[in-house]
Motif scaffolding. Sequence first.
Motif, mmCIF file in Angstrom:
data_model
loop_
_atom_site.group_PDB
_atom_site.id
_atom_site.type_symbol
_atom_site.label_atom_id
_atom_site.label_comp_id
_atom_site.label_asym_id
_atom_site.label_seq_id
_atom_site.Cartn_x
_atom_site.Cartn_y
_atom_site.Cartn_z
ATOM 1 N N GLU A 183 0.826 -1.201 0.000
ATOM 2 C CA GLU A 183 0.000 0.000 0.000
ATOM 3 C C GLU A 183 0.865 1.258 0.000
ATOM 4 O OE1 GLU A 183 -3.581 1.916 2.736
ATOM 5 O OE2 GLU A 183 -3.084 -0.229 2.872
ATOM 6 N N GLY A 240 -13.238 0.392 7.466
ATOM 7 C CA GLY A 240 -12.816 0.089 6.113
ATOM 8 C C GLY A 240 -13.575 0.885 5.082
ATOM 9 N N ASP A 300 -7.399 -5.535 1.779
ATOM 10 C CA ASP A 300 -7.616 -4.930 3.082
ATOM 11 C C ASP A 300 -8.840 -5.582 3.727
ATOM 12 O OD1 ASP A 300 -8.230 -3.279 5.281
ATOM 13 O OD2 ASP A 300 -7.254 -1.578 4.314
ATOM 14 N N VAL A 327 -6.811 -2.400 -2.470
ATOM 15 C CA VAL A 327 -7.323 -2.235 -1.112
ATOM 16 C C VAL A 327 -8.663 -2.934 -0.940
ATOM 17 C CG1 VAL A 327 -6.067 -0.078 -0.730
ATOM 18 C CG2 VAL A 327 -8.369 0.013 -1.705
#
Length: 849
Positions: free
Chosen positions: A136, A173, A163, A159
Motif C-alpha cells: 500500500e 474500512g 484490506d 485495497v
Amino acid sequence: MEPKEETLATIPEEEEDGDTVIPDVENNPKPTTKDNSSDSSDASDSDSDSDSESEDEAKQSMELQTLQYQLSNEPSNYDTHVQYIKVLRKMGEIEKLRQARKAMNEIFPLTPAMWREWARDETSISTGPEALLGVEKIYERGVSDYLSVPLWCDYLKFVQEYDPSIREFLPDGISKARNLFERAVTAAGLHVSEGSKIWELYREFELAIFCRIDETNLKEKEKQVQRIRSIFHRQLSVPLANSSATLLAYKSWEVEQGAVLDVESSNLDGISSNVALAYQKALEMCNARAHLEEQISRQDLSDSEKFQQYMIYLKYEQSSGDPGRVQLLYERAITDFPVSSDLWLDYTQYLDKTLKVGNVVRDVYSRATKNCPWVGELWVRSLLSLERSRASEEEISTVFEKSLLCAFSTFEEYLDLFLTRIDGLRRRILFSGEVEGVLDYSLIRETFQRASDYLSEQMKNTDGLLRLYAYWAHLEQSMGKDMVSARGVWERLLKISGAMLEAWQSYISMEIELDHINEARSIYKRCYSKRFTGTGSEDICHAWLRFEREYGTLEDFDHSVQKVTPRLEELRLFRSQQESKSLPESADQKEHSVKKTGREKRKSDSNISYEQSPAKRQKNAPQKPKKVHDKEKRQVQNLAEENEGRETKQMVEEQPKEQPIKDAVPGRTKGFTDECTAFLSNINLKATYEDLRRFFSDVGGVSSIRILHDKFTGKSRGLAYVDFIDDEHLAAAVAKNKQMFLGKKLSIARSNPKQRKDSSGERAPTEHAQSHQQTGNAGTSASKESSIETSKQSRGRGDSVQLKGKNTFAVPRNVRPLGFPAIKPKTEEGEDLKPKSNDEFRKMFIKKD
C-alpha cells in the motif's frame, strides 16, 4: 505485443490458472507418468533444456555484474538502473530487486508502469498484514509521482481485495475506502478520456455496500441510494468521454429505484432539470475539447509536436478559468514529459499565482526539483514556497542543502540560491513572530561565508560577486552591528576583485552613507592611482575631486587636486598614445600605395617612350644641364641639406614616446626592449587583453600586453608578450606556467631580448638595402647622407624613440614620408619628371633679394 516474460508478478496467476508450473526443478519435479518408450527422448530434451538454461543463467550473471560495475561508477545513469532492475526481475532475485528499486527511487521518480510492476511483484510474494501494508505504501508513493489513472485503479482494486476491513465492509474500512476514492476523483476524476474509470469503480463500491444493507433497514438503504445518486450526478456534470453511456446507466439505475424513464434513449426526459442542465453543459465542454484530446492522443506525432499540442490545450483551459482542470492537464503533460524544465517552470508559476493551498504547491515543487534537479530556478522557487507555507527551519535547510549538491549550468544559479537562502533567514529573523530559537545572525554570516568560499574564484571581477559582498557588508553593519566586520568584507572583496571600479565605489558609498568621511577619503587615496578598464581611472579621480568639494575642507580639496592633476595628465598622454598607435599602420599602407602608383607611372612612361620612334625619343630626351656656378651649387646643396634636416627633425618629434602602460586597443606596439617580458604560447584564440590582465592580476606589475595576430586574417595566433615593471613580477608570472587559462594549458617563458636584438640587427642591413634599391636613382647624395645622420641621431637619443617601417628619407620626392599631407597626383609628377634648365633650377633654389 512484446512476448510475455516469466516474472514475479505473472507466476502466481499462472499457478492459479493451472496452465503452467513454476520453473523450479528442485521443488517442482517433472511428473514421471509417461511410458518407457519416451524416456530416452525426454532425457535428451531435458538435457538440452538444462544446457540452454545454464547458458542463459551465465549470460544473465555476466550482464548483472556489468550493470553493477556501471552503477558503481555512474549511480545517476537512469537507463542503467532500468536495465539492472529488468535483469534482476528475470533472475527472480527478490531482495536485490527490492533494493535496486529503492535505490533508483531515491535518485529518480519512477514511471507509473514501474510502480505498477513493483506493486504487483510485492503483492505476489507478500503474506501477512505488514507485507500488504508495504504494498500500500508503494502505491501511495507511485500516485504521488505522476498522474496515472491505471495506477489509481490498481490501487483501488488492491485495497478492496486485500484490506480485510474494506473487503468485509467494516465501518472503518468503508470510511478508508471512501477517502481513497475521493482522493482518486480529485486527482484523476476530471481526466477527459480516462476519468470515467475512477467514477465507475466508485459507483461499484457504493453499490456493493447497498447490496449488503438489510432489506428491513429502510433508512440506511435510502441514505445509500442518495449517496449513489450523488455520485451519478457528479459524474454527469463532468465533461468525460462516453458520457452518454453514463447517462444510460444512471437512467437504468433510477428505473430500478422505481422511476419511469426511457432507458433505451439518451434523451433527458424525466430527469431533474438541474441534472439535465449540468449534463448538457458537460457534454458541450467535452465536445469542445474533443479535437484537443485527439491531438495529444495521436501516436504519429513527434515529441515536439505533441508538446506543442499540450501547450495549445493548456492555453485553452487557462482561458476557461477552471484551475482544477488546468492543474490536471499540467499533470497529464508532466507524465508524458517528466524532464521538461520549461513545463515544470510554467506549472509552478501557474500554481504560485492561482492556487493558495500550500501543501499542494510544496508537493509539486518537490517533484519538480526531483525531475529537473539541474534547474536552479526551480530550487529557488521551492525555497520561497516553503517560506510562504511557513515550513520549519529544518525542512528549508534540508532543501537548500540538496540544491547545493546539484550541478547547475552557471555559477549565477548557485549565487541566486545563496541569496534566496539569506533573504529567507533575514526575513524570518526580522519580521516573523514565530521564529525558532536557533535562528540568529550567525547563521546568515555562515551562509555568506560558504557562498564566498564557493563562488569567489569562479566569479572574480563580476557584478554578481559584488552584489553578494555588498549585501554581506550591509547586513554585517545593520543586523550584526559590527562595522569592523563590514569593512573586513569589503577588504576581502578588494583582494579578489580589486580591478573593479564598482567595488571601490560601493565601498566608498557605504562609508559616505554612514557619515564616515575620513574613511571614505582614505579609500580614495588608495584607489585613485589604480588602473581600471575604460575611463574608470579618470572617473575615480573626478569622483575624488567631487567628494572633496562636497564633504572636505579647502586643504582637503587642494590636496586632492595636487594628487589627481598629475594622474589625469598621465592618463591624457596615455589616451593620446593609444590614438596615435593606429596612425603608423595606416601611414604604411598609404606609403605602399603611393610607391606602387609611382612605379606604375614610371612603367607607363617607359612603355610610351619605347612605342615612340627613335627620332621622337631622341627629341624628347632630357638635355644635359650646363655646369652650375660653384657658389650656386653650394647654395643648392646647403638648402637641400637644411630641408632634409628639418624633415627629419619633424618626423622624429612626431613619433610618440613609449609609455609603460598597456595598450588597451590592439595595434602596433613600438619601443619594447623585452628586458622584463614573458612570452606566452598556447593561448585560447578568443582571449582578449583584459582576459590576460585578469589572469595576471594576482601577480601584478603588468605594464603592457601584446597579442600577436595573423597579418592576413587579423585573427589571434595564440601568442603574446607581456611586459612587467621588474624582474620580481616577471618571475612570479613565469611561475604560473602550465596553468589553465580559458580551457587551455598556458605556456609561459621569459623572453630572451639578446637573441631578438641580434636577429633584428642582422635583418636591418637587408631591409635598408631593399629600401635603398627601391628608391634607386630617384634619390640624391644629399638625401642619403641626411638619412644616415638622422638614423644615428635617432639611435643616440635613447630607446624611448624608435622609428618603425622602411627608410622614408631616400624615397622619391613624389612619395611623402609618414605623417605628411597627401600629395596631389599626376600634375606634380609630370613636373618632376620634366627636365629643367639651369635658369629654372636657379629660380627654384636661390632666394631673390
